[in-house]
Design a protein around this motif. Structure first.
Motif, short mmCIF file in Angstrom:
data_model
loop_
_atom_site.label_atom_id
_atom_site.label_comp_id
_atom_site.label_asym_id
_atom_site.label_seq_id
_atom_site.Cartn_x
_atom_site.Cartn_y
_atom_site.Cartn_z
N GLY A 89 0.77 -1.23 0.00
CA GLY A 89 0.00 0.00 0.00
C GLY A 89 0.81 1.28 0.00
O GLY A 89 0.25 2.37 0.07
N SER A 90 2.14 1.18 -0.09
CA SER A 90 2.99 2.37 -0.11
C SER A 90 3.70 2.47 -1.45
O SER A 90 4.09 1.46 -2.04
CB SER A 90 4.05 2.30 0.99
N ALA A 91 3.86 3.68 -1.94
CA ALA A 91 4.61 3.91 -3.17
C ALA A 91 6.09 3.90 -2.85
O ALA A 91 6.54 4.59 -1.95
CB ALA A 91 4.21 5.23 -3.80
N MET A 92 6.83 3.11 -3.59
CA MET A 92 8.28 3.00 -3.41
C MET A 92 8.94 3.51 -4.69
O MET A 92 8.52 3.16 -5.79
CB MET A 92 8.69 1.55 -3.17
N TYR A 93 9.96 4.33 -4.55
CA TYR A 93 10.66 4.91 -5.69
C TYR A 93 12.08 4.38 -5.72
O TYR A 93 12.74 4.31 -4.69
CB TYR A 93 10.68 6.43 -5.58
N THR A 94 12.54 4.04 -6.92
CA THR A 94 13.91 3.59 -7.12
C THR A 94 14.51 4.42 -8.24
O THR A 94 13.97 4.48 -9.34
CB THR A 94 13.95 2.10 -7.52
N ALA A 95 15.62 5.09 -7.95
CA ALA A 95 16.29 5.91 -8.95
C ALA A 95 17.19 5.03 -9.79
O ALA A 95 17.81 4.09 -9.29
CB ALA A 95 17.11 7.00 -8.28
N TYR A 96 17.26 5.33 -11.08
CA TYR A 96 18.19 4.64 -11.96
C TYR A 96 19.57 5.26 -11.77
O TYR A 96 19.68 6.46 -11.52
CB TYR A 96 17.79 4.80 -13.43
N ALA A 97 20.60 4.45 -11.94
CA ALA A 97 21.95 5.00 -11.98
C ALA A 97 22.02 5.92 -13.18
O ALA A 97 21.36 5.69 -14.18
CB ALA A 97 22.97 3.88 -12.08
N GLU A 98 22.79 6.98 -13.11
CA GLU A 98 22.81 8.02 -14.16
C GLU A 98 23.03 7.44 -15.55
O GLU A 98 22.43 7.87 -16.51
CB GLU A 98 23.87 9.06 -13.85
N ALA A 99 23.88 6.44 -15.69
CA ALA A 99 24.16 5.86 -17.01
C ALA A 99 22.95 5.13 -17.57
O ALA A 99 22.82 4.97 -18.78
CB ALA A 99 25.35 4.90 -16.91
N ASP A 100 22.03 4.69 -16.71
CA ASP A 100 20.88 3.92 -17.15
C ASP A 100 19.63 4.77 -17.35
O ASP A 100 18.59 4.26 -17.73
CB ASP A 100 20.54 2.83 -16.13
N ALA A 101 19.69 6.05 -17.08
CA ALA A 101 18.52 6.91 -17.17
C ALA A 101 18.03 6.97 -18.61
O ALA A 101 18.81 7.09 -19.54
CB ALA A 101 18.83 8.30 -16.66
N ALA A 102 16.73 6.89 -18.77
CA ALA A 102 16.05 7.02 -20.06
C ALA A 102 16.69 6.15 -21.15
O ALA A 102 17.22 6.65 -22.13
CB ALA A 102 16.01 8.47 -20.49
N PRO A 103 16.62 4.81 -21.01
CA PRO A 103 17.19 3.96 -22.05
C PRO A 103 16.44 4.13 -23.36
O PRO A 103 15.25 4.42 -23.37
CB PRO A 103 17.03 2.55 -21.49
#
Length: 76
Positions: free
Chosen positions: A43-57
């Protein structure tokens, strides 16, 4: 979770004030721009950031890099 990010920001930058809603809005913007991923756990939103090299593949690289991306995610 947005609350955890807010608490960490308050600890790291005690001179700056922010709210959970501001952090949540920014996390949602990161998700929208493919710089983070949102999932729901208990029931909770969890956020995971991509490593900078993997952003917006790139769209054609998505299938090939999904396994690599999963291994390189860092908690937000």
């Amino acid at each position: 979770m947005a609350r955890e990010v807010t608490d960490q920001l308050a600890q790291d930058h005690s001179g700056r004030k922010t709210t959970v809603q501001t952090v949540r809005n920014n996390l949602e913007t990161l998700v929208k721009n493919n710089r983070a991923e949102k999932s729901h756990q208990q029931g909770s939103a969890m956020y995971t950031a991509y490593a900078e090299a993997d952003a917006a593949p790139a769209a054609d690289d998505t299938a090939n890099s999904e396994a690599e991306t999963a291994a390189e995610k860092v908690p937000a």
